[in-house]
Write a protein that holds these residues in place. Structure first.
Motif, PDB file in Angstrom:
ATOM      1  N   GLU A  48      -4.428 -92.674  67.147  1.00 54.99           N
ATOM      2  CA  GLU A  48      -3.971 -91.369  66.530  1.00 54.99           C
ATOM      3  C   GLU A  48      -2.423 -91.692  66.236  1.00 54.99           C
ATOM      4  O   GLU A  48      -1.724 -91.929  67.220  1.00 54.99           O
ATOM      5  N   VAL A  49      -1.970 -91.526  64.989  1.00 53.65           N
ATOM      6  CA  VAL A  49      -0.550 -91.962  64.808  1.00 53.65           C
ATOM      7  C   VAL A  49       0.343 -90.698  64.509  1.00 53.65           C
ATOM      8  O   VAL A  49      -0.160 -89.822  63.607  1.00 53.65           O
ATOM      9  N   PHE A  50       1.481 -90.426  64.846  1.00 55.95           N
ATOM     10  CA  PHE A  50       2.301 -89.427  64.493  1.00 55.95           C
ATOM     11  C   PHE A  50       3.733 -90.252  64.119  1.00 55.95           C
ATOM     12  O   PHE A  50       3.947 -91.248  64.403  1.00 55.95           O
ATOM     13  N   ALA A  51       4.382 -89.393  63.196  1.00 57.54           N
ATOM     14  CA  ALA A  51       5.641 -90.011  62.674  1.00 57.54           C
ATOM     15  C   ALA A  51       6.452 -89.061  62.514  1.00 57.54           C
ATOM     16  O   ALA A  51       6.331 -87.878  61.694  1.00 57.54           O
ATOM     17  N   ILE A  52       7.858 -89.197  62.722  1.00 58.89           N
ATOM     18  CA  ILE A  52       9.016 -88.277  62.534  1.00 58.89           C
ATOM     19  C   ILE A  52      10.122 -88.783  61.794  1.00 58.89           C
ATOM     20  O   ILE A  52      10.257 -90.108  61.396  1.00 58.89           O
ATOM     21  N   ASP A  53      10.530 -87.917  60.730  1.00 59.32           N
ATOM     22  CA  ASP A  53      11.856 -88.322  59.949  1.00 59.32           C
ATOM     23  C   ASP A  53      12.550 -86.945  59.830  1.00 59.32           C
ATOM     24  O   ASP A  53      12.124 -85.799  59.751  1.00 59.32           O
ATOM     25  N   ILE A  54      13.905 -87.110  59.562  1.00 58.58           N
ATOM     26  CA  ILE A  54      14.900 -86.060  59.353  1.00 58.58           C
ATOM     27  C   ILE A  54      14.950 -85.788  57.908  1.00 58.58           C
ATOM     28  O   ILE A  54      15.116 -84.606  57.429  1.00 58.58           O
ATOM     29  N   SER A  55      14.307 -86.584  57.018  1.00 61.16           N
ATOM     30  CA  SER A  55      14.328 -86.195  55.589  1.00 61.16           C
ATOM     31  C   SER A  55      13.273 -85.768  55.153  1.00 61.16           C
ATOM     32  O   SER A  55      11.992 -86.382  55.183  1.00 61.16           O
ATOM     33  N   GLU A  56      13.268 -84.769  54.455  1.00 60.52           N
ATOM     34  CA  GLU A  56      12.041 -83.891  53.828  1.00 60.52           C
ATOM     35  C   GLU A  56      11.433 -84.889  52.593  1.00 60.52           C
ATOM     36  O   GLU A  56      10.134 -85.109  52.421  1.00 60.52           O
ATOM     37  N   LYS A  57      12.445 -85.766  51.668  1.00 57.02           N
ATOM     38  CA  LYS A  57      11.759 -86.503  50.728  1.00 57.02           C
ATOM     39  C   LYS A  57      11.299 -87.786  51.136  1.00 57.02           C
ATOM     40  O   LYS A  57      10.362 -88.136  50.638  1.00 57.02           O
ATOM     41  N   GLU A  91      -4.953 -91.511  58.231  1.00 56.75           N
ATOM     42  CA  GLU A  91      -4.444 -90.400  58.783  1.00 56.75           C
ATOM     43  C   GLU A  91      -3.286 -90.479  59.637  1.00 56.75           C
ATOM     44  O   GLU A  91      -3.245 -91.331  60.617  1.00 56.75           O
ATOM     45  N   VAL A  92      -2.314 -89.740  59.346  1.00 56.61           N
ATOM     46  CA  VAL A  92      -0.889 -89.976  60.037  1.00 56.61           C
ATOM     47  C   VAL A  92      -0.545 -88.507  59.901  1.00 56.61           C
ATOM     48  O   VAL A  92      -0.337 -87.901  58.793  1.00 56.61           O
ATOM     49  N   SER A  93       0.074 -88.044  61.099  1.00 54.61           N
ATOM     50  CA  SER A  93       0.692 -86.785  61.131  1.00 54.61           C
ATOM     51  C   SER A  93       2.152 -86.631  61.021  1.00 54.61           C
ATOM     52  O   SER A  93       2.767 -87.477  61.982  1.00 54.61           O
ATOM     53  N   PHE A  94       2.609 -86.147  59.949  1.00 56.18           N
ATOM     54  CA  PHE A  94       4.082 -86.309  59.688  1.00 56.18           C
ATOM     55  C   PHE A  94       4.678 -85.036  59.960  1.00 56.18           C
ATOM     56  O   PHE A  94       4.308 -83.919  59.540  1.00 56.18           O
ATOM     57  N   ILE A  95       6.141 -85.107  60.872  1.00 54.46           N
ATOM     58  CA  ILE A  95       7.047 -84.109  61.180  1.00 54.46           C
ATOM     59  C   ILE A  95       8.214 -84.231  61.100  1.00 54.46           C
ATOM     60  O   ILE A  95       8.777 -85.264  61.134  1.00 54.46           O
ATOM     61  N   ILE A  96       8.751 -83.208  60.366  1.00 54.79           N
ATOM     62  CA  ILE A  96      10.226 -83.152  60.023  1.00 54.79           C
ATOM     63  C   ILE A  96      10.915 -82.781  61.309  1.00 54.79           C
ATOM     64  O   ILE A  96      10.861 -81.586  61.490  1.00 54.79           O
TER      65      ILE A  96
END
Length: 301
Positions: A149-158, A173-178
């Protein structure tokens, strides 16, 4: 115009900037993407021609290549770990060294199949990728570790918009969070509606900004002028800022015996070993990349 003749012109125009082999590879990449023709098609049909409209398109691409805009941005895609990713100026172009980091993680999961905890085919594991960019690490792990179960963070909305497109295209399936990782003290304290993550992860991985300002002169012009500096550079006086912060989070949010993986600055291998060991991580291992540079490190909580 005869395509073979244009190829000669194309390579000659780029010869002052790129070596012949690289210029030729550009030609065939564009030929396949824009004309749906492969090298063998041109060899078997030497009399193939470009229309005036096609010549205009090729000339416009040639102008951009002479400005050293990366071919991946011009084509809008890049290969990584056997998968094709959309790329644009909001994300870094995935590198072969990062493929090695992904491979290390995947192989470590296979190696531990017999442990009954982390191995592929055993119970589910939770993975967090910090600073995901195009999503190449998170998506490749999701594709190759079926029980992840993979989650990913980034500061950039683009960047996250690009990563989400890639996950959809590659069908994982990856859950992306800004969020700004430097402003987080504990993943547990963030409201679930804003940051719907599990508290504990079995793997935390990051390829954060690590190029110091003093190293800018080593960076190729096509990278320096086109790829996002936010994802590349850190201040000289605190080059390990992201590593320290992520390691602090890992101390709180890695499961027991969970593993922390980093891609690192080749000149700071010893400093990274010291950092992780001082923060209490065990079995710290530094690895070199295919070019012989200290490039990735792993520690266990």
């Amino acid at each position: 115009m005869n395509i073979k003749n244009y190829r000669t012109h194309f390579i000659q125009q780029l010869s002052a900037i790129y070596d012949i082999g690289e210029a030729e590879s550009f030609f065939y990449l564009i030929l396949e993407e824009k004309q749906k023709l492969k090298r063998i098609d041109l060899a078997l049909n030497p009399d193939l021609t470009f229309s005036d409209e096609e010549i205009a398109l090729w000339n416009s691409i040639l102008v951009q290549l002479k400005k050293e805009i990366p071919i991946q941005y011009l084509l809008g895609k890049s290969s990584f770990y056997g998968l094709e990713f959309e790329v644009n100026s909001s994300v870094l172009i995935p590198r072969p060294e990062t493929e090695e980091l992904v491979d290390w993680i995947i192989e470590s999961r296979k190696w531990e199949v017999g442990s009954g905890k982390f191995g592929i085919g055993s119970q589910d594991i939770k993975i967090l990728d910090i600073g995901t960019g195009s999503g190449c690490i998170a998506i490749s792990l999701a594709k190759n570790i079926p029980n992840a179960e993979v989650f990913a963070i980034d500061i950039s909305e683009k960047a996250l918009a690009t990563a989400q497109k890639n996950a959809t295209m590659i069908q994982v399936e990856v859950s992306f969070i800004i969020t700004d990782i430097l402003k987080i003290n504990n993943l547990e304290k963030l409201p679930p509606s804003h940051f719907p993550l599990p508290i504990y992860f079995d793997i935390i991985v990051s390829n954060p900004p690590y190029v110091r300002e003093l190293e800018k002169e080593e960076i190729k012009k096509n990278v320096l002028d086109n790829e996002p500096h936010l994802a590349l550079f850190v201040e000289d006086d605190d080059a390990l800022i992201f590593y320290r912060k992520i390691a602090e989070l890992a101390q709180k949010n890695l499961s027991p015996k969970g593993q922390l993986f980093f891609e690192i600055n080749q000149y700071l291998g010893k400093e990274m070993i010291d950092l992780l060991e001082e923060m209490g991580f065990k079995n710290v291992e530094l690895r070199k990349d295919i070019y012989g540079n200290d490039r990735m490190i792993r520690g266990t909580r």
